[in-house]
Design a protein around this motif. Sequence first.
Motif, short mmCIF file in Angstrom:
data_model
loop_
_atom_site.label_atom_id
_atom_site.label_comp_id
_atom_site.label_asym_id
_atom_site.label_seq_id
_atom_site.Cartn_x
_atom_site.Cartn_y
_atom_site.Cartn_z
N ASP A 1 -4.48 -6.44 -15.17
CA ASP A 1 -5.55 -7.39 -14.83
C ASP A 1 -6.25 -7.07 -13.51
O ASP A 1 -6.96 -7.92 -12.97
N PHE A 2 -6.03 -5.90 -12.95
CA PHE A 2 -6.72 -5.51 -11.71
C PHE A 2 -7.49 -4.22 -11.91
O PHE A 2 -8.70 -4.20 -11.72
N GLY A 3 -6.79 -3.15 -12.27
CA GLY A 3 -7.47 -1.88 -12.49
C GLY A 3 -6.54 -0.70 -12.44
O GLY A 3 -5.32 -0.85 -12.36
N THR A 4 -7.12 0.50 -12.48
CA THR A 4 -6.36 1.73 -12.54
C THR A 4 -6.82 2.68 -11.43
O THR A 4 -8.01 2.92 -11.26
N PHE A 5 -5.85 3.21 -10.69
CA PHE A 5 -6.08 4.26 -9.71
C PHE A 5 -5.69 5.57 -10.37
O PHE A 5 -4.60 5.69 -10.93
N LYS A 6 -6.57 6.57 -10.29
CA LYS A 6 -6.31 7.84 -10.96
C LYS A 6 -6.71 8.99 -10.04
O LYS A 6 -7.74 8.93 -9.38
N VAL A 7 -5.89 10.05 -10.02
CA VAL A 7 -6.18 11.23 -9.21
C VAL A 7 -7.11 12.15 -10.00
O VAL A 7 -6.87 12.44 -11.17
N LEU A 8 -8.20 12.55 -9.36
CA LEU A 8 -9.15 13.49 -9.96
C LEU A 8 -9.10 14.80 -9.20
O LEU A 8 -9.01 14.81 -7.97
N ASN A 9 -9.15 15.91 -9.91
CA ASN A 9 -9.21 17.23 -9.30
C ASN A 9 -10.67 17.68 -9.26
O ASN A 9 -11.29 17.86 -10.30
N LYS A 10 -11.20 17.85 -8.06
CA LYS A 10 -12.58 18.31 -7.90
C LYS A 10 -12.57 19.82 -7.68
O LYS A 10 -11.80 20.34 -6.88
N ASN A 11 -13.42 20.52 -8.39
CA ASN A 11 -13.51 21.97 -8.28
C ASN A 11 -14.29 22.36 -7.03
O ASN A 11 -15.05 21.56 -6.47
N GLU A 12 -14.13 23.62 -6.64
CA GLU A 12 -14.91 24.17 -5.54
C GLU A 12 -16.37 24.19 -5.95
O GLU A 12 -16.71 24.47 -7.11
N PHE B 1 0.82 -1.21 0.00
CA PHE B 1 0.00 0.00 0.00
C PHE B 1 0.86 1.26 0.00
O PHE B 1 0.48 2.26 -0.62
N ASP B 2 1.99 1.23 0.68
CA ASP B 2 2.90 2.38 0.65
C ASP B 2 3.39 2.65 -0.77
O ASP B 2 3.48 3.81 -1.19
N ILE B 3 3.71 1.60 -1.51
CA ILE B 3 4.17 1.75 -2.89
C ILE B 3 3.06 2.33 -3.77
O ILE B 3 3.30 3.26 -4.55
N ILE B 4 1.85 1.81 -3.63
CA ILE B 4 0.71 2.30 -4.42
C ILE B 4 0.48 3.79 -4.13
O ILE B 4 0.34 4.60 -5.05
N ILE B 5 0.46 4.16 -2.86
CA ILE B 5 0.21 5.54 -2.48
C ILE B 5 1.30 6.47 -3.01
O ILE B 5 1.02 7.53 -3.57
N SER B 6 2.56 6.06 -2.86
CA SER B 6 3.65 6.93 -3.33
C SER B 6 3.64 7.07 -4.85
O SER B 6 3.94 8.15 -5.37
N MET B 7 3.27 6.02 -5.57
CA MET B 7 3.20 6.10 -7.03
C MET B 7 2.03 6.98 -7.48
O MET B 7 2.13 7.69 -8.47
N ILE B 8 0.90 6.93 -6.76
CA ILE B 8 -0.23 7.80 -7.09
C ILE B 8 0.16 9.26 -6.89
O ILE B 8 -0.14 10.12 -7.72
N ILE B 9 0.86 9.55 -5.80
CA ILE B 9 1.30 10.92 -5.53
C ILE B 9 2.29 11.37 -6.59
O ILE B 9 2.24 12.51 -7.07
N LYS B 10 3.18 10.49 -7.01
CA LYS B 10 4.24 10.84 -7.96
C LYS B 10 3.72 11.02 -9.38
O LYS B 10 4.08 11.98 -10.06
N SER B 11 2.85 10.11 -9.85
CA SER B 11 2.48 10.14 -11.26
C SER B 11 0.99 10.38 -11.54
O SER B 11 0.59 10.40 -12.69
N ASN B 12 0.17 10.53 -10.50
CA ASN B 12 -1.27 10.76 -10.63
C ASN B 12 -2.05 9.60 -11.25
O ASN B 12 -3.25 9.72 -11.44
N LYS B 13 -1.39 8.51 -11.61
CA LYS B 13 -2.09 7.37 -12.20
C LYS B 13 -1.27 6.11 -11.99
O LYS B 13 -0.07 6.10 -12.24
N VAL B 14 -1.93 5.05 -11.51
CA VAL B 14 -1.26 3.76 -11.33
C VAL B 14 -2.14 2.70 -11.95
O VAL B 14 -3.31 2.55 -11.58
N LYS B 15 -1.57 1.96 -12.89
CA LYS B 15 -2.30 0.88 -13.54
C LYS B 15 -1.69 -0.45 -13.11
O LYS B 15 -0.49 -0.67 -13.26
N ILE B 16 -2.53 -1.33 -12.56
CA ILE B 16 -2.11 -2.67 -12.18
C ILE B 16 -2.76 -3.62 -13.17
O ILE B 16 -3.99 -3.73 -13.23
#
Length: 97
Positions: free
Chosen positions: A51-62, A34-49
């Motif tokens: 056959d599992f799925g993709t974690f992606k950072v979304l920017n929500k507006n005010e 989980f530490d690796i996943i979190i650090s990669m999301i912070i670093k690149s805004n997108k992590v694809k694993i």
Amino acid sequence: MLKKNLTRKDLSNKIYQNIGFSKNFSSTIVHNFFDIIISMIIKSNKVKISDFGTFKVLNKNERIGRNPKTKVEVIISSRKTVNFKPSQKIKNKLNKL
């Protein structure tokens, strides 16, 4: 229907039972994963694993939100959230149930 969350402890116990590593080492594996996943999301805004799925950072507006009980409007500040999109393989397995 009983809601059961999958915890880090549950994952480490599964590793302990299925693979045979010690409980301490299994817990370390889960924690490091989980530490690796979190650090990669912070670093690149997108992590694809694969056959599992993709974690992606979304920017929500005010935006303006409303308390449903009191109807009081408040401003919800802009923020970043993480979105998960499962792979087609997981979707297919889920729909075969």
